[in-house]
Motif scaffolding. Structure first.
Motif: not given
Length: 348
Positions: A139, A143, A216, A218, A228-230, A320, A322, A342-344
């Motif tokens: 993770c 990030a 996104d 991974t 993870t994503s932003k 997750t 999301e 999204k966040l782990r």
């Protein structure tokens, strides 16, 4: 990476006259007051048969109302022109380049080489202290890659260029880009622009000022997926879009705050929905969070809308959250803007 689960202005001129307060307007009155401005009656009017005073007021009010209406129509036409110029064009698919190679020495997940979409594993992924450490490493790499990808977001950059940069950084770290080859997915990262909510395929389309883009990421590192994503802003983004992203991030925070040993999974959806609805947004129920670890997608499925699904969190699980938000169609010009963040979450 998520898995599928199956809002006539009436212009009125208020006539404020002293008549309503019992004042007497005689024919000898030379002036009166209308909407705070003096109305002087010329001597020539008195030489003819004079209309009652209230009828004169009605005539003047109609003239003012007509002028106001004309000005209103003109303003609306001008605003309409501005809105037409500023309206964003719908997404057009660009050219998708061939998939990028991965060195042979890098460990690959078992689905690589097959175009069949893997089924969601029914087993919850539980980890001991060593497994949690491996999840943290994966993770943390994801990030770092995501942060780097965010620095590339600017007008004229293509999502294909972002994909190449992400791919190289991941393999340089000795990891595998998890989306590549998952159910035939042709790229190493998902780039979802504007109305594309998730799982967008990088292509030759250039980013434009005003776009928002979800990246996104991974990675598969030492047998574990870090996901993870932003959502990022490209150039000059509208206040409406910025607020949408802000509320979505706040919803994510509220979902995370629920997580602890023994908490029910349905509380996540309840908290997210409550906060989204305060700002007039809806929650997309088509996509869900999921368990993650040595398997990319597994139970439990995490619903972000109100639900009555059973299940409780247990220490050592990884999954997750999301958050996917959309403007109601009635307030988005029929288009429906969406954003996801999204966040782990590792419960320890």
């Amino acid at each position: 990476m998520a898995t599928g689960a199956s809002l006539v202005r009436v212009s009125s001129l208020k006539l404020l006259s002293s008549v309503s307060h019992g004042d007497d307007f005689s024919s000898s009155s030379k002036s009166s007051s209308f909407m705070g401005a003096p109305l002087n009656f010329l001597p020539s009017y008195r030489s003819r048969k004079q209309k009652p005073f209230h009828e004169n007021l009605v005539i003047v009010s109609k003239k003012i109302s007509g002028l106001e209406e004309a000005m209103r129509i003109r303003r609306e036409r001008e605003l309409g022109i501005v809105q037409k110029v500023r309206k964003r064009q719908p997404l057009r698919r660009g050219k998708v380049s061939p998939r990028l190679p991965v060195p042979d020495h890098i460990q690959k997940p078992p689905y690589v080489g097959s175009s069949i979409l893997p089924e969601i594993s029914s087993e919850y992924q539980m980890h001991d202290s060593e497994g949690i450490a491996q999840m943290r490493a994966a993770c943390q790499l994801a990030a770092r890659v995501l942060d780097y990808a965010g620095t590339l977001v600017r007008p004229s950059v293509t999502t294909n260029e972002i994909d190449k940069a992400v791919h190289q950084m991941i393999i340089d770290a000795g990891a595998y880009p998890s989306p590549l080859g998952y159910g035939g997915f042709p790229k190493s990262v998902c780039t979802s622009v504007n109305e594309c909510m998730c799982h967008g395929i990088p292509d030759s389309r250039q980013l434009q000022s005003g776009d928002i883009i979800n990246i996104d990421v991974t990675v598969y590192l030492n047998g574990y997926h870090g996901d993870t994503s932003k959502t990022y802003f490209c150039g000059d983004v509208s206040d409406g879009m910025r607020n949408l992203v802000k509320v979505t991030e706040e919803c994510l925070d509220r979902g995370i705050a629920v997580c602890k040993d023994g908490a029910s999974f349905k509380k996540i959806g309840k908290r997210i929905s409550e906060h989204a609805e305060k700002y007039g947004y809806g929650v997309v129920d088509r996509f869900v969070g999921h368990g993650v670890g040595s398997v990319f997608h597994s139970e439990p499925l995490i619903y972000h809308h109100r639900n009555e699904e059973p299940g409780h969190m247990v220490e050592g699980q990884t999954f997750t959250i999301e958050t996917d938000k959309k403007k109601p169609l009635s307030t988005a010009g029929g288009e429906g803007e969406c954003v996801r963040i999204k966040l782990r979450v590792c419960t320890i």
